[in-house]
Design a protein around this motif. Structure first.
Motif, PDB file in Angstrom:
ATOM      1  N   THR A  94      -0.479   1.762  -5.337  1.00 57.58           N
ATOM      2  CA  THR A  94      -0.747   0.536  -4.604  1.00 57.58           C
ATOM      3  C   THR A  94      -0.377  -0.577  -5.561  1.00 57.58           C
ATOM      4  O   THR A  94      -0.787  -0.553  -6.718  1.00 57.58           O
ATOM      5  CB  THR A  94      -2.231   0.495  -4.207  1.00 57.58           C
TER       6      THR A  94
ATOM      7  N   MET B 280      -2.132  -6.149   1.912  1.00 52.51           N
ATOM      8  CA  MET B 280      -3.409  -5.473   1.690  1.00 52.51           C
ATOM      9  C   MET B 280      -4.544  -6.480   1.579  1.00 52.51           C
ATOM     10  O   MET B 280      -4.500  -7.410   0.791  1.00 52.51           O
ATOM     11  CB  MET B 280      -3.359  -4.602   0.439  1.00 52.51           C
TER      12      MET B 280
ATOM     13  N   ILE C 166       0.849  -1.192   0.000  1.00 51.83           N
ATOM     14  CA  ILE C 166       0.000   0.000   0.000  1.00 51.83           C
ATOM     15  C   ILE C 166       0.880   1.236   0.000  1.00 51.83           C
ATOM     16  O   ILE C 166       1.875   1.297   0.708  1.00 51.83           O
ATOM     17  CB  ILE C 166      -0.898   0.009   1.256  1.00 51.83           C
TER      18      ILE C 166
ATOM     19  N   SER D  45      -5.470  -2.614   8.104  1.00 53.84           N
ATOM     20  CA  SER D  45      -5.379  -1.687   6.975  1.00 53.84           C
ATOM     21  C   SER D  45      -4.394  -0.569   7.247  1.00 53.84           C
ATOM     22  O   SER D  45      -4.080   0.214   6.358  1.00 53.84           O
ATOM     23  CB  SER D  45      -6.749  -1.147   6.581  1.00 53.84           C
TER      24      SER D  45
END
Lengths: 500, 500
Positions: free
Chosen positions: B69, B445, B30, B439
């Motif tokens: 990402t 992820m 991420i 998260s």
């Protein structure tokens, strides 16, 4: 394929693309294959075992390239261009390498943020009002797939707004306004949405532009009939002839019809707004003052590889009110906080390609100056072609040329002043014969159109590789074929078609 | 940029993409950027002068990559994958180099012909009925942008067919059927088209699958109410939990409702039909026997880079009846002769990318065998994860795992047999805390979802780079965070949330 095999295949692809561009001038523009050609070379099912990339890449050269029409060819004058650029190919390669459906901010922040920024760059380049900037926080711009998608988004937003304002409206009463010159995207949007479309007539005298009066009387008629026109798709640079609807007159009319959304489809011509000298004739000030949405395709005449249609709206809320659906699995902390744009609510689909990268690379690689220079060069090249047509005895313009587009036809001079004019039908026969001959050539490509019953031929300049030489060659060929067509036509019809 | 500058920039891009993939494992999945990060690095307008490609390429590394990402990352377990492949990147590079909106046969024969062929390859790979092959001349397949577009095309075709059969139907009476587990594409299609949507309830006991009885009673109710359900969007592999609607029961019901179009949305799971052993549980035979349209996304779990959604219909005429508009400037001799497919009449837009090339390269590079091996590997990796969850004291499955997708949550064992079960609300609080912690990690992820009120966490395996090691690491992290969340939650709520 592992990383080193990818490196090898990648280098080779780059080399072969270089070869392709070095040889482009020598290739025929139009593919010479016949329908069904590929079936003979490709098995009926995928192979069971994986094949070597070298074999696949060679098959691409052997079987695919010969089946391509070369839209980047310097003598591709058909449709409108999809003028790509090397900058754009490189950008697309990077984008493809991170395959990434940037549908909301958090699923790839750079995708959203770059789009927010380059859409403002593009708006500034074109001179759009700050009302349309993403930085305005009210309006904004977003990349769509094609102008068809852009218009569909605009129609959906407009319909949704209209239905919110007039909740009792029946779908059956809603009407989309287009003209006979609107791109088929208008009719297709109506088909998709199951709505009525009204096609307003325009005249050759008005150079195929929608006038205020025609619009007003249509609106009045529909008002009387209880129908509900909710959007007008106005065109700045029609496909057939590059016509520009009379935006100032349209603006005056819609002052009395504030619930009529006006979408400006400038799919092709919009990029010419980058040059100051075309802003007046393309009605930039008027567009800026009242249009609800505006679309131009950077993938057409804007050096960005297909696909990249840019849509701006004066009020982004009309998009999100119409299209926002946020299911639980798409909730994110940033989205929930409302601090970022989720472009998925600005278009039809959910996932989206990382296309802003292409725009960024092109705008930076060319600079605003280089971009404008390219647009001006295309227009100059078209002016050369127009000059040659104007000097010709056999060819003539059908309507005023528009930017880099010329619509012309064979139009023989009367042999004596006593001779009557040829009928439209007769001239159309001649020109079909002419275009039939032109379209059998593979070293040049043009397209046909019909303007209020007049069959004619279009030439659109746009490839980044086209030079004066190519335009002169195009004219020489067109001129030669016109003479032959004329001769054949005279023989065949023996003057029978001449109306007494 | 001239051809040699392109070669240089192209080599560099290939090298940098290699570097990217070599380092992918070490990158955080991420992005760590904050909203608005890019504005600080990018000027407010395009530069006036063109810049050197080296500077632009360096800026891509410096400013864009950190904002991505990494969907190809081995520890990307969020949403569904967009599992790209090197084969696909190479193909896309070739396609991009000839930038080409192959909207009809003649504007690039290879684009149409390859699509006709590889869509049949794909249909065979998945075991679809020959009724769906392009070679059938009746049914056929076509590449769409995303599953949202595919469903929109199906809904438009179904509505258009229904309205032709029942011309007096009011738009306001038309209803699209979905379930609570249908992807948001169903609700979005309804929004776009301005139609009603009915969301059928499904239960945890049925593993969130639509059953025949539920469908039948909804149809009966709507029949009584004068409403006109014209399409059911059934799902094979829902987004939230991979649920598979009960296609055999649905088939029985729609025998009594022949005017109900059934679209099968197998956007994610459809590619697993390539493996014999999953065909039964995904109801291939039943789909083949009656579905009107079927969609799977090769850009999800099918090794083809985004975008590439494949849509098949049993009767292509329903598409062209709904979407065909052929204006004069698009008339061509082959199109007019009806000898070739014009795919523009099979989708929403006009222009289309040359995406069949990606499918061709992937199918050939991997072979059917390699493709199936990849699918099986992902499922096996998920089974490892499932095994670990099943042995865990703190984590449990929320519903049966589906192919390469697991839905799970923290679910503490009662400390004594006297202790009552925790309320849903209380467990949801715990799991929100758990997911909040997960998260905030950037080296993995996952995404959240809610299943009939139960907040849970999804793990989907799909990256071509994921190995056992990554799955074990994922479990270790999930397990650790579950323990911490549980501890924090106990401290905060001090057992207050335990329902007596």
């Amino acid at each position: 394929m592992d990383i080193e095999q990818f490196r090898k295949a990648g280098y080779q692809a780059i080399d072969r693309i270089c070869d392709y561009y070095y040889s482009l001038n020598e290739q025929s523009v139009i593919s010479k294959v016949e329908p069904g050609y590929l079936r003979e070379h490709i098995p009926l099912a995928a192979p069971e075992k994986g094949e070597d990339m070298q074999v696949i890449a060679d098959d691409y050269q052997k079987y695919i390239i010969p089946g391509l029409t070369h839209w980047q060819h310097p003598k591709f004058f058909a449709y409108f261009p999809t003028a790509g650029s090397f900058e754009s190919i490189i950008a697309d390669l990077y984008a493809s390498s991170v395959s990434n459906p940037g549908f909301n901010w958090s699923c790839s922040p750079a995708c959203t943020e770059l789009e927010v920024i380059v859409m403002d760059w593009a708006a500034k380049l074109l001179g759009l009002s700050p009302d349309f900037y993403n930085s305005s926080g009210v309006g904004g711009g977003c990349i769509q797939t094609t102008a068809s998608d852009s218009v569909l988004v605009a129609v959906v937003a407009a319909r949704s707004l209209y239905q919110r304002n007039y909740p009792d409206t029946k779908m059956e009463d809603l009407v989309i306004y287009t003209t006979t010159q609107t791109h088929s995207l208008g009719a297709k949007a109506a088909l998709i949405l199951g709505l009525q479309v009204k096609t307003l007539e325009v005249t050759a005298e008005d150079r195929f532009a929608l006038r205020g009066e025609g619009l007003r009387s249509a609106l009045q008629e529909d008002e009387r009939g209880g129908r509900k026109p909710f959007i007008l798709i106005a065109t700045v640079g029609t496909t057939s002839s590059g016509a520009v609807d009379n935006i100032p007159e349209i603006r005056e009319v819609v002052k009395d019809y504030p619930s009529l959304w006006v979408h400006i489809d400038a799919a092709w011509a919009g990029v010419a707004l980058s040059c100051d000298e075309y802003r007046k004739e393309l009605y930039l000030d008027e567009i800026n003052s009242f249009a609800n949405s505006f679309c131009t395709n950077f993938h057409k005449w804007g050096l960005v590889n297909f696909d990249c249609s840019t849509l701006w709206v004066r009020d982004r809320k009309h998009l999100t009110d119409a299209l926002d659906i946020t299911p639980p699995f798409l909730r994110t902390k940033h989205g929930d906080a409302g601090t970022v744009i989720d472009f998925r609510n600005w278009h039809l689909a959910l996932g989206r390609r990382f296309r802003s990268l292409k725009m960024w690379f092109v705008f930076r690689g060319f600079g605003a100056e280089g971009f404008r220079e390219y647009i001006r060069r295309c227009i100059r090249l078209n002016e050369i072609f127009v000059g040659l047509i104007e000097q010709s005895n056999t060819l003539s313009l059908v309507t005023q040329p528009s930017l880099a587009l010329t619509v012309f036809r064979v139009s023989p001079m009367p042999e004596s002043s006593n001779q009557a004019a040829l009928s439209t039908q007769s001239l159309n026969e001649l020109n079909r014969l002419f275009f039939g001959r032109l379209s059998s050539k593979t070293d040049i490509m043009l397209t046909q159109t019909t303007l209020n019953g007049t069959f004619c031929v279009r030439l659109a300049v746009g490839s980044a590789h086209t030079t004066e030489k190519h335009v002169h060659e195009a004219f020489a060929l067109v001129s030669e074929e016109a003479k032959i067509a004329l001769e054949l036509w005279k023989q065949t019809f023996q003057g029978a078609a001449v109306v007494g």
